[in-house]
Design a protein around this motif. Structure first.
Motif, PDB file in Angstrom:
ATOM      1  N   UNK A  98       0.809  -1.207   0.000  1.00 18.70           N
ATOM      2  CA  UNK A  98       0.000   0.000   0.000  1.00 18.70           C
ATOM      3  C   UNK A  98       0.854   1.274   0.000  1.00 18.70           C
ATOM      4  N   UNK A  99       2.126   1.143   0.394  1.00 16.07           N
ATOM      5  CA  UNK A  99       3.014   2.312   0.399  1.00 16.07           C
ATOM      6  C   UNK A  99       3.155   2.919  -0.990  1.00 16.07           C
ATOM      7  N   UNK A 100       2.932   2.115  -2.020  1.00 17.77           N
ATOM      8  CA  UNK A 100       3.087   2.608  -3.391  1.00 17.77           C
ATOM      9  C   UNK A 100       1.785   3.162  -3.965  1.00 17.77           C
ATOM     10  N   UNK A 101       0.721   3.163  -3.169  1.00 19.57           N
ATOM     11  CA  UNK A 101      -0.578   3.625  -3.660  1.00 19.57           C
ATOM     12  C   UNK A 101      -0.807   5.108  -3.419  1.00 19.57           C
ATOM     13  N   UNK A 102      -1.691   5.681  -4.216  1.00 22.16           N
ATOM     14  CA  UNK A 102      -2.267   6.986  -3.937  1.00 22.16           C
ATOM     15  C   UNK A 102      -3.719   6.746  -3.517  1.00 22.16           C
ATOM     16  N   UNK A 103      -4.333   7.663  -2.759  1.00 21.51           N
ATOM     17  CA  UNK A 103      -5.692   7.417  -2.248  1.00 21.51           C
ATOM     18  C   UNK A 103      -6.788   7.659  -3.284  1.00 21.51           C
ATOM     19  N   UNK A 104      -6.673   6.966  -4.415  1.00 22.29           N
ATOM     20  CA  UNK A 104      -7.697   6.930  -5.451  1.00 22.29           C
ATOM     21  C   UNK A 104      -7.706   5.529  -6.050  1.00 22.29           C
ATOM     22  N   UNK A 105      -8.860   5.067  -6.505  1.00 27.08           N
ATOM     23  CA  UNK A 105      -8.895   3.822  -7.249  1.00 27.08           C
ATOM     24  C   UNK A 105      -8.699   4.122  -8.730  1.00 27.08           C
ATOM     25  N   UNK A 106      -8.517   3.055  -9.519  1.00 27.82           N
ATOM     26  CA  UNK A 106      -8.325   3.290 -10.940  1.00 27.82           C
ATOM     27  C   UNK A 106      -9.601   3.819 -11.595  1.00 27.82           C
ATOM     28  N   UNK A 107     -10.778   3.502 -11.054  1.00 26.25           N
ATOM     29  CA  UNK A 107     -12.006   4.084 -11.613  1.00 26.25           C
ATOM     30  C   UNK A 107     -11.973   5.596 -11.429  1.00 26.25           C
ATOM     31  N   UNK A 153       0.641   4.497  -7.392  1.00 26.41           N
ATOM     32  CA  UNK A 153      -0.280   3.615  -8.095  1.00 26.41           C
ATOM     33  C   UNK A 153      -1.698   3.740  -7.527  1.00 26.41           C
ATOM     34  N   UNK A 154      -2.718   3.852  -8.390  1.00 28.85           N
ATOM     35  CA  UNK A 154      -4.090   3.818  -7.879  1.00 28.85           C
ATOM     36  C   UNK A 154      -4.419   2.427  -7.329  1.00 28.85           C
ATOM     37  N   UNK A 155      -5.371   2.356  -6.424  1.00 24.67           N
ATOM     38  CA  UNK A 155      -5.835   1.062  -5.921  1.00 24.67           C
ATOM     39  C   UNK A 155      -6.538   0.298  -7.043  1.00 24.67           C
ATOM     40  N   UNK A 156      -6.288  -1.010  -7.128  1.00 25.23           N
ATOM     41  CA  UNK A 156      -7.038  -1.837  -8.073  1.00 25.23           C
ATOM     42  C   UNK A 156      -8.471  -1.948  -7.587  1.00 25.23           C
ATOM     43  N   UNK A 331       2.854  18.595  -4.891  1.00 25.23           N
ATOM     44  CA  UNK A 331       3.776  17.551  -4.471  1.00 25.23           C
ATOM     45  C   UNK A 331       3.379  17.001  -3.103  1.00 25.23           C
ATOM     46  N   UNK A 332       2.908  17.873  -2.238  1.00 27.66           N
ATOM     47  CA  UNK A 332       2.533  17.482  -0.883  1.00 27.66           C
ATOM     48  C   UNK A 332       1.357  16.508  -0.878  1.00 27.66           C
ATOM     49  N   UNK A 333       0.431  16.692  -1.834  1.00 32.52           N
ATOM     50  CA  UNK A 333      -0.763  15.864  -1.891  1.00 32.52           C
ATOM     51  C   UNK A 333      -0.731  14.944  -3.112  1.00 32.52           C
ATOM     52  N   UNK A 334       0.309  14.136  -3.186  1.00 33.45           N
ATOM     53  CA  UNK A 334       0.456  13.099  -4.211  1.00 33.45           C
ATOM     54  C   UNK A 334       0.542  13.654  -5.630  1.00 33.45           C
ATOM     55  N   UNK A 335       0.730  14.953  -5.783  1.00 32.18           N
ATOM     56  CA  UNK A 335       0.742  15.546  -7.113  1.00 32.18           C
ATOM     57  C   UNK A 335      -0.650  15.766  -7.670  1.00 32.18           C
ATOM     58  N   UNK A 336      -1.684  15.663  -6.810  1.00 30.83           N
ATOM     59  CA  UNK A 336      -3.060  15.810  -7.264  1.00 30.83           C
ATOM     60  C   UNK A 336      -3.379  17.249  -7.652  1.00 30.83           C
ATOM     61  N   UNK A 337      -4.169  17.408  -8.692  1.00 31.60           N
ATOM     62  CA  UNK A 337      -4.782  18.704  -8.984  1.00 31.60           C
ATOM     63  C   UNK A 337      -5.946  18.889  -8.014  1.00 31.60           C
ATOM     64  N   UNK A 338      -6.542  20.079  -8.005  1.00 33.32           N
ATOM     65  CA  UNK A 338      -7.695  20.308  -7.136  1.00 33.32           C
ATOM     66  C   UNK A 338      -8.835  19.367  -7.491  1.00 33.32           C
ATOM     67  N   UNK A 354     -19.391   2.122  -3.889  1.00 36.46           N
ATOM     68  CA  UNK A 354     -18.632   3.270  -4.381  1.00 36.46           C
ATOM     69  C   UNK A 354     -17.226   3.304  -3.791  1.00 36.46           C
ATOM     70  N   UNK A 355     -16.256   3.708  -4.607  1.00 36.37           N
ATOM     71  CA  UNK A 355     -14.846   3.752  -4.177  1.00 36.37           C
ATOM     72  C   UNK A 355     -14.642   4.598  -2.936  1.00 36.37           C
ATOM     73  N   UNK A 356     -15.494   5.595  -2.725  1.00 35.98           N
ATOM     74  CA  UNK A 356     -15.353   6.444  -1.534  1.00 35.98           C
ATOM     75  C   UNK A 356     -15.523   5.634  -0.249  1.00 35.98           C
ATOM     76  N   UNK A 357     -16.184   4.488  -0.362  1.00 36.97           N
ATOM     77  CA  UNK A 357     -16.455   3.665   0.825  1.00 36.97           C
ATOM     78  C   UNK A 357     -15.354   2.644   1.105  1.00 36.97           C
ATOM     79  N   UNK A 358     -14.305   2.628   0.292  1.00 36.72           N
ATOM     80  CA  UNK A 358     -13.203   1.684   0.541  1.00 36.72           C
ATOM     81  C   UNK A 358     -12.451   2.074   1.812  1.00 36.72           C
ATOM     82  N   UNK A 359     -12.408   1.218   2.803  1.00 44.47           N
ATOM     83  CA  UNK A 359     -11.714   1.594   4.046  1.00 44.47           C
ATOM     84  C   UNK A 359     -10.203   1.710   3.893  1.00 44.47           C
ATOM     85  N   UNK A 360      -9.578   0.859   3.042  1.00 41.20           N
ATOM     86  CA  UNK A 360      -8.117   0.950   2.899  1.00 41.20           C
ATOM     87  C   UNK A 360      -7.715   2.279   2.289  1.00 41.20           C
ATOM     88  N   UNK A 361      -8.442   2.694   1.293  1.00 43.80           N
ATOM     89  CA  UNK A 361      -8.144   3.969   0.641  1.00 43.80           C
ATOM     90  C   UNK A 361      -8.404   5.146   1.573  1.00 43.80           C
TER      91      UNK A 361
END
Length: 433
Positions: A98-107, A153-156, A331-338, A354-361
């Protein structure tokens, strides 16, 4: 993670009075009829009727977050020790820490394609057929500028996992679903008053000690409601370099060719890999009519901007430019745009899948890496147990069909999601989390 009960998006009834429900949606079974088309949408599979029943114009523009709860976690890892076991393997079939993930899924990552949906609005409004194509070419390439220097990497997604986006400020509603786990296949469908956008994303991949190559094999589609014009294209290959040692960087390779299936016009955008030139981010393209005559030229840099001109004109015009954002904050927030920061913001009324309900993310977004790792393992084991017991979750909102223009077989939206949302009836949704 506790779910927030706050929402700034409120549907209004036809009289202009706000609902006092406190929710970001209104049930069609309530006393307020949010749209005369809502009842028709209940029994009609057409995605546009469903979209109209949402009445996005009746929603007050909500306040969305502009930062994540905490900055990206800083974990020191032995990258070579972690990744060497994966070399030569299909990374869609291995469990990445999970260290290589960003807090978004691929969807959700796929939904980022709509960040600059105003270019689709321009294409739908444009009367010149060749400038219409030019806007689509730029739109098709913008995602590469938005994820430059973003290598987490996004979550699968789990099988039957979904994700919705309601953007009253941009005027579109989008639903995505994971329709296959092995091989992974992700679908997306968006509706707007002026257009429909959809895609099925599949890919091949190659992982070597020095690079990771992503080869998309699905297709992207866009249809203008007023003219019936249907456009389709495929995405180019992306390669991430220096996986083990050195500074990570990426390049694109191949050609985006967009076809107007009604007129025969085409647009081409050529990506040149680093191995052939040091100026690999520079890009050129053109729009041609059905006879192959060039009508519009396009040039720019896929990391930042695009300019165009009609054949016969000397001056170049700006088509799009990446907005300036504070680099340190990105850079601070995973390189995310707004826009990306807002994708995983908690919302009421979404499907339980819905992906928002994923507890790991959600734990990762809040900086709890250990908690995220535990939940990620639990979800993976739960999915394996379902598969072993022959009780796989079944996708609900997309079905395999044949495209009448391209004659491809792929998953298309079959209707019903927004109806279920309006009724708040997700009783058929599988328990995947």
């Amino acid at each position: 993670m506790a779910k927030s009960n706050n929402s700034d998006a409120v549907f209004e009834d036809p009289t202009g009075e706000e609902s006092d429900s406190g929710d970001s949606f209104v049930s069609v079974d309530s006393q307020i009829d949010i749209n005369p088309l809502a009842s028709a949408a209940m029994s009609h599979p057409d995605g546009f009727l469903e979209f109209q029943s949402l009445n996005l114009q009746g929603m007050k523009e909500r306040k969305r977050r502009i930062t994540l709860p905490v900055p990206k976690h800083d974990v020191q890892l032995n990258l070579w020790k972690t990744l060497r076991a994966f070399i030569g393997k299909d990374l869609t079939r291995v469990a990445i820490p999970v260290h290589f993930n960003e807090p978004l899924t691929f969807i959700q990552r796929l939904a980022e394609d709509l960040e600059y949906s105003e270019l689709l609005d321009k294409a739908a409004d444009e009367e010149d057929p060749h400038l219409k194509m030019m806007y689509l070419l730029v739109f098709s390439a913008i995602p590469f500028a938005c994820i430059t220097k973003r290598y987490s990497k996004p979550f699968n997604p789990l099988l039957a996992e979904t994700y919705e986006v309601l953007r009253e400020d941009k005027g579109f509603a989008c639903i995505g679903e994971q329709v296959s786990h092995h091989p992974p296949v992700t679908c997306l469908h968006a509706e707007h008053e002026k257009w429909t956008f959809w895609q099925e994303y599949k890919m091949d991949s190659k992982f070597r000690p020095t690079f990771f190559k992503i080869i998309p094999t699905g297709s992207v589609h866009f249809k203008i409601r007023s003219t019936g014009e249907h456009f389709s294209w495929k995405k180019p290959t992306t390669t991430i370099h220096n996986i083990i040692l050195g500074q990570l960087w990426n390049d694109q390779e191949g050609t985006i060719t967009i076809t107007n299936h009604k007129t025969g016009d085409q647009g081409c955008l050529n990506f040149v890999p680093y191995k052939t030139t040091k100026h690999f981010t520079k890009i050129k393209g053109e729009v041609t009519d059905r006879d192959g005559t060039t009508k519009v030229q396009l040039k720019g840099d896929w990391t930042s901007h695009y300019n165009y001109r009609k054949v016969g004109e000397e001056a170049w015009n700006e088509a799009w430019k990446l907005p300036a954002e504070i680099a340190e904050d990105k850079k601070k927030y995973y390189g995310f745009s707004t826009f990306a920061i807002q994708l995983n913001e908690e919302e009421e009324g979404v499907a339980p899948t819905d992906s928002r309900n994923r507890p790991d993310q959600r734990w990762l977004e809040h900086g709890d890496v250990d908690g995220a790792a535990e939940e990620k393992l639990r979800l993976e084991e739960k999915q394996r147990a379902r598969r072993k017991a022959a009780k796989n979750a079944e996708p609900q909102w997309f079905a395999m069909k044949e495209d009448p223009d391209t004659h491809e077989q792929y998953h298309m939206y079959s209707g019903g999601y927004w109806t279920a949302k309006l009724k708040q009836d997700f009783s058929n949704s599988p328990d995947i989390f």
